[in-house]
Write a protein that holds these residues in place. Structure first.
Motif, PDB file in Angstrom:
ATOM      1  N   GLU A 137       0.860  -1.185   0.000  1.00 13.93           N
ATOM      2  CA  GLU A 137       0.000   0.000   0.000  1.00 13.93           C
ATOM      3  C   GLU A 137       0.896   1.235   0.000  1.00 13.93           C
ATOM      4  O   GLU A 137       2.041   1.186   0.481  1.00 13.93           O
ATOM      5  N   HIS A 335      -7.252   3.903  -1.442  1.00 15.31           N
ATOM      6  CA  HIS A 335      -6.180   2.916  -1.540  1.00 15.31           C
ATOM      7  C   HIS A 335      -6.693   1.544  -1.961  1.00 15.31           C
ATOM      8  O   HIS A 335      -6.067   0.522  -1.660  1.00 15.31           O
ATOM      9  N   ASP A 342     -11.994  -5.516  -4.489  1.00 12.53           N
ATOM     10  CA  ASP A 342     -12.015  -4.068  -4.280  1.00 12.53           C
ATOM     11  C   ASP A 342     -12.956  -3.380  -5.269  1.00 12.53           C
ATOM     12  O   ASP A 342     -13.649  -2.411  -4.918  1.00 12.53           O
ATOM     13  N   SER A 492     -13.137   5.348   3.166  1.00 21.01           N
ATOM     14  CA  SER A 492     -11.847   4.846   3.654  1.00 21.01           C
ATOM     15  C   SER A 492     -12.005   3.729   4.672  1.00 21.01           C
ATOM     16  O   SER A 492     -11.131   2.858   4.782  1.00 21.01           O
ATOM     17  N   ASN A 496     -13.229  -2.138   5.751  1.00 19.90           N
ATOM     18  CA  ASN A 496     -11.773  -2.053   5.852  1.00 19.90           C
ATOM     19  C   ASN A 496     -11.250  -3.099   6.834  1.00 19.90           C
ATOM     20  O   ASN A 496     -10.461  -3.966   6.482  1.00 19.90           O
ATOM     21  N   ARG A 499      -7.530  -3.921   6.868  1.00 21.23           N
ATOM     22  CA  ARG A 499      -6.854  -4.449   5.671  1.00 21.23           C
ATOM     23  C   ARG A 499      -6.162  -3.362   4.877  1.00 21.23           C
ATOM     24  O   ARG A 499      -5.334  -3.643   4.023  1.00 21.23           O
ATOM     25  N   ARG A 500      -6.546  -2.087   5.119  1.00 25.92           N
ATOM     26  CA  ARG A 500      -5.893  -0.967   4.462  1.00 25.92           C
ATOM     27  C   ARG A 500      -5.410   0.017   5.522  1.00 25.92           C
ATOM     28  O   ARG A 500      -6.124   0.302   6.497  1.00 25.92           O
ATOM     29  N   TYR A 542       0.986  -4.495   4.255  1.00 26.85           N
ATOM     30  CA  TYR A 542      -0.346  -4.644   3.662  1.00 26.85           C
ATOM     31  C   TYR A 542      -0.320  -5.514   2.401  1.00 26.85           C
ATOM     32  O   TYR A 542      -1.116  -5.321   1.488  1.00 26.85           O
TER      33      TYR A 542
END
Length: 862
Positions: A137, A335, A342, A492, A496, A499-500, A542
């Motif tokens: 990431e 991201h 995704d 965001s 999540n 994971r980000r 990541y």
């Protein structure tokens, strides 16, 4: 008092307006009240000449609904006839995050194309690619506090003293407080080198080889953290094998003893911070350069700990914010990646069934697609690609050929704006609200200081209005930037679960009032209140297996190689007091007085070798074209290298748009163009005459067929001119008015008066000296009596020249400094500062002050 942020570099300095004065915000953690020379002059840029006040279609003023209807119609027709990939947006690191978010949602979410790229492609794309390749990431693991805590700071491809002056002064303070060692890796000896313990004047393109050799040295010295490597990384042995195959001396052209000294410093120091910028990123091997740096920190576990880590210094004010919302053609918002899970996640969040499913065209390829007709409509917002893109003349040809070009800008005095079919007036800095994210992941509010000029509107509003016309208001119906930010923050954290790294879900429920009052905050800010200053000290990357990738980085030479025909390597870069293509800074007199014209800097040996004259003219030519510039002799240049600043455009000089000479070679991973290594040749240009022109008018260029440069004055402008053929007609330069003149064998002095006041004046010489413009500038728009008229034609007034500006923050000229040194016996930069103020604000002039003191002999400027 209104608190906002500076619109220049990625330091993200806080600015405040109180009682009509703009100064640094002492409560902002990025700068603690300091500003550089550009930031200190922000108040002088609020009233720009050439503002676009109303929308224009083919040069005619129209109403907003007419312009927006046409944009939506032409984009819609292109999409229907040629498909979604036939349209494109090219946007800017000057965007606020909210602008970026709307643009990205419009194109990738609803038009169904990823053909949206940004001038951050020219700035930070290689850092993004390197981060993603290593960490999984785009995460910057370090923070500004690490500058204060490092024992060794390695600066790579970064003239921090001029490009990030506030951080440089923080580094100076750290060196004074804790004896921090500093290594500068840069082909040029810049102002940053003045505090270096070791300067490595590396050959252009040698960075991969140098850091690969460092990885080998770390292994040979037993300095690799085997426990960290085993637990948290993968790929070390492959990277070491690739590194051992490189001939580091041949690739870097450095002395072995200097290479060993660098190795020893890095091996023996635990707290190592590597700061890198455009000299790393702007390369056809930029991603490998980033990876080679990251490899050394990962192999030693010197990452995510106080005073340790790799740290990319962002070039633009919101390049980081743009990366958060998918501003680059190969990114998605928040991201997310172009992978099935995704894509499904983003499609559901946006309710966007037509979501783009693959990366789009990156900047260089995008304008190629415009030229060959694949892209039929393009909208350019907040940037000037005709000056900043490589192969700038090819970009001009592309826009000339494009059926529909829309430009949103604050001014019509950009090269790109001249080619717009529709020109939209954009709100500028000080007129718009939103957020930006700086180099250390810190989100700050940018607040409006006044209402937009004329009928200008924010970029997000323009984009949303077109989105509503094409797709309805349900997805583009935001009432204000706060609503956009809440959606961005919610995305965001959407599904999540850690994971980000990028997660600001804790800000997704801000009210309008809380958003307006938002204090600077570093991400992540999760819904459960978790934050972190640094990443990866204990792993937790990541990637799918949560391990970082140590990547093999074979060395390869720059694409544009020197030859007998083109024996010099051209490097382009920034100056202390200018920003990008000078839309703001080029119109501030005190920012133009340190360096008032473009130049090509060459080593004295090369000046002699090619028969050039210091301060004379030189023709510099690549395989793509040529231009004429001033020669500057600099001992800090490597022999065989040339340096030209990138700021000047065709609006400011006949020698503008140096990137027209730069080929379009790009990094195969990041798509970032190589702007630091172009093969060129030089030849002297014989000067037949030189001239100085001062005038009140600010919208007329002097003509073609000779060299000229425009310089802003407090009231009006000056032109420095030189020619190799006949002088142009005086009437075309002076304009109308009562004429007074004096002519001799090789001298012409003339002036034009309107209503008894000086409107313009011209001084031409074939062999003599020209008067100093600062002793004449105060006469513009002033009534002239007989005595003053005589003095004007003689090139003399009662005002003494201060010489070129050394300290732009306080407008302190060279002659003023030299007089103080000699009359007061000043022996240090601190004493000069106490006497004159020079060097006491941003400190970027301190290296120059110290150089003046070292020289011991002083020559006053005329």
């Amino acid at each position: 008092m209104t608190r906002t942020t500076c619109p220049y570099c990625g330091v993200g300095c806080g600015v405040r307006l109180q009682e009509g004065k703009i100064d640094g915000d002492p409560d902002h953690p990025a700068n603690r009240g300091r500003l550089c020379s550009k930031g200190a002059a922000l108040g002088e840029t609020l009233n720009l000449d050439g503002r676009v006040g109303v929308p224009r279609i083919h040069g005619s003023d129209v109403l907003w609904h007419e312009a927006l209807d046409l944009v939506a119609q032409r984009f819609g027709e292109a999409i229907e006839t040629h498909g979604p990939d036939s349209v494109a947006l090219y946007v800017s690191g000057q965007f606020l995050t909210e602008d970026y978010y709307v643009a990205n949602k419009l194109m990738k979410g609803f038009v169904g194309t990823s053909n949206i790229d940004t001038n951050s492609r020219l700035c930070m794309a290689s850092s993004v690619a390197g981060h993603v390749r290593a960490f999984g990431e785009d995460v910057v693991p370090a923070c500004y506090d690490d500058i204060d805590e490092a024992d060794l700071v390695v600066l790579v491809g970064s003239n921090t003293a001029w490009c990030h002056p506030v951080l440089f002064q923080r580094l100076v303070a750290a060196k004074q407080a804790r004896s921090t060692k500093i290594v500068v890796i840069d082909p040029r000896r810049t102002a940053t080198c003045e505090i270096a313990d070791l300067h490595l004047a590396i050959a252009p393109g040698g960075d991969v080889a140098l850091f690969a050799s460092l990885l080998v040295a770390l292994d040979n010295a037993g300095a690799i953290d085997r426990a960290y490597v085993e637990a948290h990384t993968d790929g070390l042995e492959h990277a070491l094998n690739a590194a051992r195959a490189i001939d580091v001396v041949a690739a870097t052209q450095l002395q072995p003893a200097d290479i060993d000294a660098f190795h020893d410093l890095f091996v023996q120091t635990n707290r190592v911070l590597t700061l890198y910028s455009q000299g790393v990123n702007q390369s056809s091997a930029g991603t490998d350069k980033v990876s080679a740096i990251l490899n050394c920190h990962l192999a030693t576990g010197r990452i995510g700990k106080p005073g340790s880590g790799p740290f990319s210094l962002t070039g633009q004010p919101n390049a980081m914010g743009g990366r958060e919302v998918g501003g680059l053609a190969n990114q998605l918002a928040a991201h997310l990646h172009f992978e099935p899970s995704d894509l499904d996640r983003l499609r559901r969040f946006w309710s966007a069934p037509n979501l783009a499913t693959k990366p789009g065209l990156k900047a260089v390829d995008m304008f190629d697609a415009v030229l060959d007709g694949r892209i039929r409509a393009i909208w350019i917002l907040g940037t000037n690609p005709l000056a900043s893109m490589p192969r700038a003349d090819r970009v001009r040809a592309a826009l000339d050929a494009c059926p529909f070009v829309v430009v949103s800008d604050v001014t019509d005095r950009s090269d790109t704006a001249k080619l717009a079919h529709v020109l939209l007036p954009a709100a500028g800095w000080g007129e718009k609200d939103g957020t930006v994210t700086n180099s250390e992941r810190r989100i700050s509010r940018q607040r409006a200081l006044r209402a937009p000029d004329g009928d200008a509107r924010p970029d997000w509003w323009q984009l949303a209005q077109v989105g509503q016309r094409l797709f309805g208001s349900f997805a583009f119906g935001w009432k204000n930037p706060a609503a956009i930010f809440r959606e961005h923050a919610a995305l965001s954290s959407f599904e999540n679960d850690g994971r980000r790294a990028f997660d600001i879900g804790g800000l997704a429920s801000l009210s309008d009032e809380a958003y307006d009052a938002l204090e600077p905050v570093q991400w992540p800010v999760t819904r459960d209140g978790k934050t972190r200053q640094r990443f990866f000290a204990d792993g937790g990357f990541y990637t799918p297996d949560r391990k970082a990738r140590i990547v093999p980085t074979p060395w390869r030479a720059p694409v544009s190689v020197t030859s007998a025909d083109f024996p010099l390597t051209l490097n382009t870069g920034r100056l202390r007091d200018q920003w990008h293509t000078m839309t703001r800074t080029g119109r501030v007199a005190r920012l133009m007085n340190h360096t008032d014209e473009p130049f090509v800097a060459l080593h004295p040996d090369d000046v002699a070798r090619y028969g050039l004259t210091p301060d004379g003219l030189v023709r510099i030519e690549s395989a793509l074209g040529a231009t004429v510039l001033r020669v500057r002799e600099e001992a800090g240049q490597r022999p065989g290298d040339a340096f030209v600043p990138m700021h000047w455009t065709r609006w400011f000089t006949s020698g503008g748009a140096i990137d027209a000479l730069v080929p379009g070679a790009t990094d195969p991973v990041s798509g970032q163009p190589e702007l630091k290594a172009t093969a060129v040749r030089v030849a002297p240009v014989a000067i037949a005459w030189r001239a100085l022109l001062l005038r009140r008018a600010t919208d007329v260029l002097p003509g073609d067929g000779f060299y000229w440069t425009r310089v802003a004055l407090e009231s009006g402008e000056a032109f420095l001119l030189a020619g190799w053929d006949a002088m142009p007609a005086i009437d075309t330069l002076l304009g109308d008015g009562e004429r007074i003149d004096y002519t001799s064998r090789d001298t012409v002095r003339a002036a034009s008066l309107v209503d008894g006041k000086l409107d313009s004046c011209l001084f031409v010489t074939q062999s003599g000296n020209l008067p100093s413009r600062d002793v004449l500038a105060h006469l513009l728009d002033a009534p002239l009596d007989a005595e003053t008229r005589f003095a004007l034609l003689a090139g003399r007034t009662a005002v003494a020249s201060q010489g070129r500006t050394v300290c732009a923050c306080f407008s302190v000229g060279l002659n003023t400094i030299l007089d103080a040194i000699t009359s007061q016996g000043l022996v240090s930069a601190a004493e000069i500062g106490a006497a004159l103020g020079a060097g006491t604000n941003c400190g970027s002039c301190i290296p120059e002050l110290e150089a003046l003191l070292r020289e011991g002999t002083y020559e006053r400027a005329a």
